[in-house]
Design a protein around this motif. Sequence first.
Motif, mmCIF file in Angstrom:
data_model
loop_
_atom_site.group_PDB
_atom_site.id
_atom_site.type_symbol
_atom_site.label_atom_id
_atom_site.label_comp_id
_atom_site.label_asym_id
_atom_site.label_seq_id
_atom_site.Cartn_x
_atom_site.Cartn_y
_atom_site.Cartn_z
ATOM 1 N N THR A 95 -5.040 2.394 -4.313
ATOM 2 C CA THR A 95 -4.821 2.134 -2.404
ATOM 3 C C THR A 95 -6.749 1.659 -2.508
ATOM 4 N N SER A 132 0.972 -0.904 -0.187
ATOM 5 C CA SER A 132 0.060 0.514 -0.020
ATOM 6 C C SER A 132 1.165 1.195 -0.222
ATOM 7 N N PHE A 154 -6.509 -2.206 -1.699
ATOM 8 C CA PHE A 154 -5.577 -2.479 -0.574
ATOM 9 C C PHE A 154 -6.594 -1.811 0.749
ATOM 10 N N ARG A 155 -6.886 -0.851 0.620
ATOM 11 C CA ARG A 155 -7.412 -0.673 2.034
ATOM 12 C C ARG A 155 -8.813 -1.807 1.626
#
Length: 219
Positions: free
Chosen positions: A77, A44, A80-81
């Motif tokens: 992102t 990330s 990833f979150r």
Amino acid sequence: MTVSRDPASPAGPAHMPDGAAPGPADPAEVLAKLGRSWTWVLGSAVATLVPGILILVWPEETLHVVAVLLGLYLLVTGAFRFVEAFARDDHGERLPGLLLAVLYVLGGVLCLRNPLQTIAALSLIVGIVWVVSGILTLYTALAARDLPHRGFVLGIAVIGIVAGIVVLALPSESARALTRLLGLWLVLLGLAEVALALAWRAALRRAGIAGSHDPARTG
């Protein structure tokens, strides 16, 4: 940025009674194990660092390139979150992480949908994402009292909020200045996440389970 509540929490498959073979892996458990890995946190960070460095190195590139870089950063992102949200043991504590994932993906779609929009519009999208993301991360860090490395998470939340406010507050007369500012904040956020990833690896090693939470070391 979300991390698991306890580095020592088991992540492997449960043993079945009477020697029965375990059933298919629960997707939520697979995502939780992946989200607890320090390499995932580092990934990330890299996803944030690379666009920031590219924007700083090539400030003269066209607005189209900047929009694509920001859009891809937000989409990656967001992925990833989404995974990191499952690293939380309490289902109720996953909600902020899932909201963050949706927010990042929405921002990425808006950037890529019209890559020829002005730098002011791009700054508005990224600034709002950073402010809301920072607030949700700050809430998670304060609500989860047993969160490992709370200081790192709080620091990332504050950096995100400040970055969003600065980007939103500055005038948009200079496209080049705003482009450099976006790149600089991306680099700072990425470096903060790198520090968190290294701290998380140290916590896993102290717990003696670095290998079990690192997908790169499995088969």
